[in-house]
Design a protein around this motif. Structure first.
Motif, PDB file in Angstrom:
ATOM      1  N   ASN A   1       0.903  14.515   1.961  1.00 39.86           N
ATOM      2  CA  ASN A   1       0.125  14.064   0.822  1.00 39.86           C
ATOM      3  C   ASN A   1       1.114  13.869  -0.317  1.00 39.86           C
ATOM      4  OD1 ASN A   1      -2.743  13.597  -0.036  1.00 39.86           O
ATOM      5  ND2 ASN A   1      -2.138  14.969  -1.679  1.00 39.86           N
ATOM      6  N   PRO A   2       0.998  12.767  -1.073  1.00 39.19           N
ATOM      7  CA  PRO A   2       1.982  12.542  -2.132  1.00 39.19           C
ATOM      8  C   PRO A   2       1.951  13.634  -3.193  1.00 39.19           C
ATOM      9  CG  PRO A   2       0.157  10.972  -2.294  1.00 39.19           C
ATOM     10  CD  PRO A   2       0.001  11.692  -0.996  1.00 39.19           C
ATOM     11  N   TRP A   3       3.130  13.860  -3.776  1.00 42.58           N
ATOM     12  CA  TRP A   3       3.295  14.846  -4.845  1.00 42.58           C
ATOM     13  C   TRP A   3       2.778  16.223  -4.415  1.00 42.58           C
ATOM     14  CZ3 TRP A   3       1.502  11.535  -9.628  1.00 42.58           C
ATOM     15  CH2 TRP A   3       2.441  10.535  -9.857  1.00 42.58           C
ATOM     16  N   SER A   4       3.289  16.673  -3.303  1.00 47.21           N
ATOM     17  CA  SER A   4       2.886  17.970  -2.752  1.00 47.21           C
ATOM     18  C   SER A   4       4.119  18.654  -2.170  1.00 47.21           C
ATOM     19  CB  SER A   4       1.832  17.778  -1.663  1.00 47.21           C
ATOM     20  OG  SER A   4       2.425  17.236  -0.487  1.00 47.21           O
ATOM     21  N   ARG A   5       3.902  19.783  -1.496  1.00 49.11           N
ATOM     22  CA  ARG A   5       4.994  20.498  -0.844  1.00 49.11           C
ATOM     23  C   ARG A   5       5.621  19.677   0.283  1.00 49.11           C
ATOM     24  NH1 ARG A   5       3.490  24.415   1.966  1.00 49.11           N
ATOM     25  NH2 ARG A   5       5.187  25.892   1.709  1.00 49.11           N
ATOM     26  N   ALA A   6       4.957  18.594   0.669  1.00 50.35           N
ATOM     27  CA  ALA A   6       5.498  17.737   1.725  1.00 50.35           C
ATOM     28  C   ALA A   6       6.582  16.784   1.211  1.00 50.35           C
ATOM     29  CB  ALA A   6       4.374  16.936   2.365  1.00 50.35           C
TER      30      ALA A   6
ATOM     31  N   VAL B   1      -3.035  13.652   4.619  1.00 54.11           N
ATOM     32  CA  VAL B   1      -3.968  14.775   4.600  1.00 54.11           C
ATOM     33  C   VAL B   1      -4.319  15.013   3.133  1.00 54.11           C
ATOM     34  CG1 VAL B   1      -4.342  17.197   5.180  1.00 54.11           C
ATOM     35  CG2 VAL B   1      -2.874  15.778   6.642  1.00 54.11           C
ATOM     36  N   ASP B   2      -5.540  14.696   2.751  1.00 61.65           N
ATOM     37  CA  ASP B   2      -5.930  14.811   1.348  1.00 61.65           C
ATOM     38  C   ASP B   2      -6.245  16.265   1.022  1.00 61.65           C
ATOM     39  OD1 ASP B   2      -6.760  14.553  -1.222  1.00 61.65           O
ATOM     40  OD2 ASP B   2      -8.357  13.106  -0.828  1.00 61.65           O
ATOM     41  N   ILE B   3      -5.207  16.992   0.640  1.00 60.24           N
ATOM     42  CA  ILE B   3      -5.367  18.424   0.375  1.00 60.24           C
ATOM     43  C   ILE B   3      -6.140  18.679  -0.908  1.00 60.24           C
ATOM     44  CG2 ILE B   3      -3.319  19.117   1.665  1.00 60.24           C
ATOM     45  CD1 ILE B   3      -1.790  19.184  -1.015  1.00 60.24           C
ATOM     46  N   ARG B   4      -6.358  17.629  -1.694  1.00 59.09           N
ATOM     47  CA  ARG B   4      -7.083  17.793  -2.955  1.00 59.09           C
ATOM     48  C   ARG B   4      -8.523  17.262  -2.867  1.00 59.09           C
ATOM     49  NH1 ARG B   4      -1.882  15.807  -4.072  1.00 59.09           N
ATOM     50  NH2 ARG B   4      -0.535  17.292  -5.176  1.00 59.09           N
ATOM     51  N   ALA B   5      -8.963  16.897  -1.684  1.00 60.80           N
ATOM     52  CA  ALA B   5     -10.317  16.360  -1.519  1.00 60.80           C
ATOM     53  C   ALA B   5     -11.368  17.404  -1.895  1.00 60.80           C
ATOM     54  CB  ALA B   5     -10.541  15.913  -0.081  1.00 60.80           C
TER      55      ALA B   5
ATOM     56  N   GLU C   1       6.531   7.766  -2.954  1.00 58.37           N
ATOM     57  CA  GLU C   1       5.597   8.817  -3.382  1.00 58.37           C
ATOM     58  C   GLU C   1       4.737   8.306  -4.544  1.00 58.37           C
ATOM     59  OE1 GLU C   1       5.339  12.518  -2.735  1.00 58.37           O
ATOM     60  OE2 GLU C   1       6.162  11.974  -0.785  1.00 58.37           O
ATOM     61  N   TYR C   2       5.375   7.630  -5.487  1.00 57.83           N
ATOM     62  CA  TYR C   2       4.638   7.096  -6.638  1.00 57.83           C
ATOM     63  C   TYR C   2       3.618   6.058  -6.181  1.00 57.83           C
ATOM     64  CZ  TYR C   2       3.659   4.915 -11.139  1.00 57.83           C
ATOM     65  OH  TYR C   2       3.013   4.422 -12.243  1.00 57.83           O
ATOM     66  N   GLU C   3       4.039   5.163  -5.303  1.00 60.70           N
ATOM     67  CA  GLU C   3       3.133   4.115  -4.830  1.00 60.70           C
ATOM     68  C   GLU C   3       1.944   4.705  -4.075  1.00 60.70           C
ATOM     69  OE1 GLU C   3       5.805   1.765  -2.550  1.00 60.70           O
ATOM     70  OE2 GLU C   3       6.603   0.678  -4.296  1.00 60.70           O
ATOM     71  N   MET C   4       2.188   5.718  -3.258  1.00 60.62           N
ATOM     72  CA  MET C   4       1.092   6.346  -2.513  1.00 60.62           C
ATOM     73  C   MET C   4       0.171   7.126  -3.436  1.00 60.62           C
ATOM     74  SD  MET C   4       2.753   7.470   1.158  1.00 60.62           S
ATOM     75  CE  MET C   4       4.196   8.255   0.463  1.00 60.62           C
ATOM     76  N   ALA C   5       0.740   7.791  -4.428  1.00 61.83           N
ATOM     77  CA  ALA C   5      -0.087   8.511  -5.399  1.00 61.83           C
ATOM     78  C   ALA C   5      -0.950   7.539  -6.190  1.00 61.83           C
ATOM     79  CB  ALA C   5       0.794   9.322  -6.338  1.00 61.83           C
ATOM     80  N   GLN C   6      -0.360   6.410  -6.543  1.00 61.54           N
ATOM     81  CA  GLN C   6      -1.105   5.384  -7.264  1.00 61.54           C
ATOM     82  C   GLN C   6      -2.242   4.837  -6.403  1.00 61.54           C
ATOM     83  OE1 GLN C   6       1.043   1.687  -8.141  1.00 61.54           O
ATOM     84  NE2 GLN C   6       0.238   1.785 -10.241  1.00 61.54           N
ATOM     85  N   SER C   7      -1.956   4.559  -5.136  1.00 63.02           N
ATOM     86  CA  SER C   7      -2.967   4.035  -4.216  1.00 63.02           C
ATOM     87  C   SER C   7      -4.110   5.030  -4.011  1.00 63.02           C
ATOM     88  CB  SER C   7      -2.313   3.700  -2.878  1.00 63.02           C
ATOM     89  OG  SER C   7      -3.268   3.235  -1.951  1.00 63.02           O
ATOM     90  N   ALA C   8      -3.773   6.320  -4.047  1.00 62.42           N
ATOM     91  CA  ALA C   8      -4.777   7.364  -3.838  1.00 62.42           C
ATOM     92  C   ALA C   8      -5.558   7.706  -5.109  1.00 62.42           C
ATOM     93  CB  ALA C   8      -4.103   8.623  -3.310  1.00 62.42           C
ATOM     94  N   GLY C   9      -5.226   7.040  -6.213  1.00 58.69           N
ATOM     95  CA  GLY C   9      -5.924   7.293  -7.459  1.00 58.69           C
ATOM     96  C   GLY C   9      -5.494   8.558  -8.159  1.00 58.69           C
ATOM     97  N   MET C  10      -4.332   9.093  -7.767  1.00 62.49           N
ATOM     98  CA  MET C  10      -3.876  10.346  -8.333  1.00 62.49           C
ATOM     99  C   MET C  10      -3.352  10.184  -9.752  1.00 62.49           C
ATOM    100  SD  MET C  10      -2.025  11.930  -4.951  1.00 62.49           S
ATOM    101  CE  MET C  10      -1.272  13.276  -5.867  1.00 62.49           C
ATOM    102  N   LEU C  11      -2.889   8.993 -10.098  1.00 61.30           N
ATOM    103  CA  LEU C  11      -2.378   8.770 -11.449  1.00 61.30           C
ATOM    104  C   LEU C  11      -3.503   8.832 -12.467  1.00 61.30           C
ATOM    105  CD1 LEU C  11       0.167   5.863 -10.924  1.00 61.30           C
ATOM    106  CD2 LEU C  11       0.505   8.315 -10.693  1.00 61.30           C
ATOM    107  N   ASP C  12      -4.696   8.400 -12.049  1.00 65.00           N
ATOM    108  CA  ASP C  12      -5.843   8.400 -12.959  1.00 65.00           C
ATOM    109  C   ASP C  12      -6.358   9.801 -13.238  1.00 65.00           C
ATOM    110  OD1 ASP C  12      -5.698   5.642 -12.901  1.00 65.00           O
ATOM    111  OD2 ASP C  12      -7.141   5.464 -11.247  1.00 65.00           O
ATOM    112  N   SER C  13      -6.072  10.738 -12.316  1.00 66.52           N
ATOM    113  CA  SER C  13      -6.635  12.087 -12.438  1.00 66.52           C
ATOM    114  C   SER C  13      -5.710  13.052 -13.129  1.00 66.52           C
ATOM    115  CB  SER C  13      -6.983  12.625 -11.043  1.00 66.52           C
ATOM    116  OG  SER C  13      -5.801  12.737 -10.234  1.00 66.52           O
ATOM    117  N   ARG C  14      -4.502  12.581 -13.500  1.00 65.58           N
ATOM    118  CA  ARG C  14      -3.556  13.514 -14.138  1.00 65.58           C
ATOM    119  C   ARG C  14      -4.002  13.867 -15.543  1.00 65.58           C
ATOM    120  NH1 ARG C  14       2.547  11.808 -13.644  1.00 65.58           N
ATOM    121  NH2 ARG C  14       1.777   9.824 -14.416  1.00 65.58           N
TER     122      ARG C  14
END
Length: 209
Positions: free
Chosen positions: A7-12, A31-35, A196-209
């Motif tokens: 999962n982007p921006w994680s321990r992985a 694996v969406d560990i933040r779902a 990592e940035y591109e995947m986080a962006q695709s997953a909508g993680m940038l909007d939730s920061r």
């Protein structure tokens, strides 16, 4: 083929960087560990605590970052990212790989959650002891295990990067900045950071920061 549970921006993230350094083919399995509904129970067959990272290498499952790193660096030894068995430098390399999981990660997590404790009461010691050890080591050599970049730097380096730029708990030290500047100059670091940035962006993680 390597299937990389991630999962982007994680321990992985450190394992992602390592795979880029090795230059071997792999596929992401997110694996969406933040779902909100949690990670599917079926994933427990891969990782018993439903965490990332994990890898499946032609049917062989490996979990835990230190174990994954040792396995990958030794399996793809031609990349030259791990001292060979019998090389005295391997002791320091292994020490720092395990330190990343057993000390750096738990004390950073505790610090980020505002928990203060006496190091003598916990197996991994205190945050201040970790910072002092890291500063002392990186003041004596350019990379965490010696004069040469190794797979251990992908794990310690990604931990320092996360603690500094995401959690913002690691104190500012010139030696930490110099270390990260050396690592950030590596093409594989740049590729992994961009992905990592591109995947986080695709997953909508940038909007939730």
């Amino acid at each position: 083929m390597i299937i990389f549970y991630h999962n982007p921006w994680s321990r992985a993230s450190g394992v992602h960087w390592l795979l880029e350094e090795l230059g071997v083919p792999f596929e992401f399995s997110r694996v969406d560990i933040r779902a909100k509904e949690g990670v599917p129970e079926s994933y427990r067959a891969i990782q018993p605590n439903k965490k990332v990272p994990a890898i499946d290498h032609d049917g062989t499952i490996i979990t835990e970052r230190a174990a994954i790193t040792i396995y990958l660096a030794d399996t793809f030894a031609e990349a030259g990212l791990a001292p060979a068995i019998g090389d005295r430098a391997r002791a320091t390399y292994l020490t720092w790989l395990v330190y990343s999981d057993s000390v750096l990660d738990p004390v950073v997590a505790a610090k980020a959650h505002g928990k203060e404790f006496m190091g003598s009461r916990y197996s991994y010691g205190s945050f201040s002891e970790m910072v002092a050890n890291l500063e002392k080591t990186l003041s004596s050599r350019p990379y965490i295990a010696g004069d040469k970049f190794t797979a251990a730097d992908t794990q310690i380096g990604s931990g320092v990067h996360f603690a500094t730029n995401v959690l913002r708990v690691l104190p500012e030290r010139r030696v930490f900045r110099a270390y990260m500047d050396r690592l950030a100059a590596r093409p594989a670091f740049q590729r992994y950071s961009r992905r990592e940035y591109e995947m986080a962006q695709s997953a909508g993680m940038l909007d939730s920061r």
